[in-house]
Design an enzyme around this catalytic site. Structure first.
Site, PDB file in Angstrom:
ATOM      1  N   SER A 117       0.716  -1.094   0.018  1.00 18.31           N
ATOM      2  CA  SER A 117       0.034   0.070  -0.188  1.00 18.31           C
ATOM      3  C   SER A 117       0.871   1.322  -0.043  1.00 18.31           C
ATOM      4  CB  SER A 117      -0.775   0.114   1.382  1.00 18.31           C
ATOM      5  OG  SER A 117      -1.695   1.349   1.404  1.00 18.31           O
ATOM      6  N   TYR A 124      -2.486  -0.664  10.388  1.00 22.17           N
ATOM      7  CA  TYR A 124      -2.263  -1.099   9.133  1.00 22.17           C
ATOM      8  C   TYR A 124      -1.047  -0.643   8.481  1.00 22.17           C
ATOM      9  CZ  TYR A 124      -3.883  -1.620   4.343  1.00 22.17           C
ATOM     10  OH  TYR A 124      -3.844  -2.312   3.009  1.00 22.17           O
ATOM     11  N   ALA A 169       1.842   0.251   9.887  1.00 18.13           N
ATOM     12  CA  ALA A 169       2.788  -0.424  10.494  1.00 18.13           C
ATOM     13  C   ALA A 169       3.170  -1.970   9.731  1.00 18.13           C
ATOM     14  CB  ALA A 169       2.576  -0.661  12.086  1.00 18.13           C
ATOM     15  N   LYS A 210       2.109  -2.705   6.737  1.00 17.12           N
ATOM     16  CA  LYS A 210       2.646  -2.532   5.488  1.00 17.12           C
ATOM     17  C   LYS A 210       4.069  -1.863   5.509  1.00 17.12           C
ATOM     18  CE  LYS A 210      -1.284  -3.798   3.380  1.00 17.12           C
ATOM     19  NZ  LYS A 210      -1.027  -5.233   2.303  1.00 17.12           N
TER      20      LYS A 210
END
Length: 271
Positions: free
Chosen positions: A133, A146, A148, A150
């Site tokens: 992402s 989230y 962290a 990615k």
């Protein structure tokens, strides 16, 4: 199953969204494609053999790989797409909840990768594509956990690429921004919602309602997956979509204070 010229691809989380679009695009590009979902699906992607797999369960992963090998004899490409979202203040989620997120978004990738790497090494080649992402490059407010996961995926993927290149195996990360899928609707809700964040949460929800109708279609990301799978000299990172490219460029070249203000303005936070 007869293998096509492109080889055999395995795509996790292929029942909808980016995974489904990627599986179908790879099939059109000439791959023999197997897709996975956590539960049996009624109508899978066109030209794709669907199998059940829970990436948080090592036994399920091993059974999946054994089934693909029995039907196709090899795995040339792994696309780690299965994942879940989480939106909320960092202190609104328990450690146990964050562990559940990482179990899918990071450790699930590791389980799948560890299961296919020995096959690729024996064959002398392979590709692994991890769906990351733009939040793995640029953390945003109310997506700390989230982001962290990615960020961790980015580091894991780049390190792994250095390690397995000696075996003619390459690892790439795809970095999309906003994509029109049901991903956000299926995300984890914070388990300790705090009233102090109610106003900010409402602003972020309003932002998402504004941007999602104009977001990239999953096919935009799928096209980049095919490119990463077929490039003669694959890159370690591919942005997917105009917004992701713009953010990536700004992150690298814009002054940090300017970028910070722009990000806070976008999320309707005081600058």
């Amino acid at each position: 199953m007869t293998r096509t010229d492109r080889g055999v691809a395995l795509v996790t989380g292929a029942s909808s969204g980016i995974g489904r679009a990627s599986a179908e695009a790879l099939a059109r590009a000439g791959f023999t494609v197997f897709g996975t979902s956590r539960r049996t699906v009624g109508s899978g992607p066109n030209g794709v053999t669907m199998l059940v797999c829970d990436v948080t369960d090592g036994a399920s992963v091993d059974a999946l790989v054994s089934t693909v090998l029995s039907q196709a004899g090899r795995i040339d490409l792994l696309v780690n797409n299965a994942g879940i979202g989480m939106l909320g203040g960092a202190e609104e989620s328990s450690v146990a909840q964050v562990q559940a997120l990482f179990d899918v978004n990071l450790f699930g990738v590791m389980r799948m990768t560890n299961a296919v790497l020995p096959l690729m090494r024996r064959h002398g080649e392979g590709r692994i594509i991890n769906i990351g992402s733009i939040l793995g490059l640029v953390p945003a407010p109310y997506s700390a956990h989230y982001s962290a996961a990615k960020h961790a995926l980015e580091g894991y993927s780049e390190s792994l690429d250095h390690e397995v290149r000696a075996f003619n195996i390459r690892v790439s990360v795809i970095e999309p921004a906003y994509v029109r899928t049901i991903f956000d609707q299926n995300g984890i809700e914070p388990d300790s919602v705090l009233k102090e964040y109610d106003r900010a949460r409402a602003e972020v929800d309003a932002l998402l309602r504004d941007v999602m109708p104009k977001a990239d279609r999953p096919e935009v990301v799928a096209d980049v997956v095919v490119r990463a799978a077929t490039d003669v000299s694959p890159q370690r990172r591919y942005t997917a979509g105009k917004a992701a490219r713009q953010v990536s460029i700004l992150r690298r070249f814009a002054p940090s204070e300017m970028f910070d203000k722009s990000l806070r303005k976008q999320f309707r936070l005081p600058v």
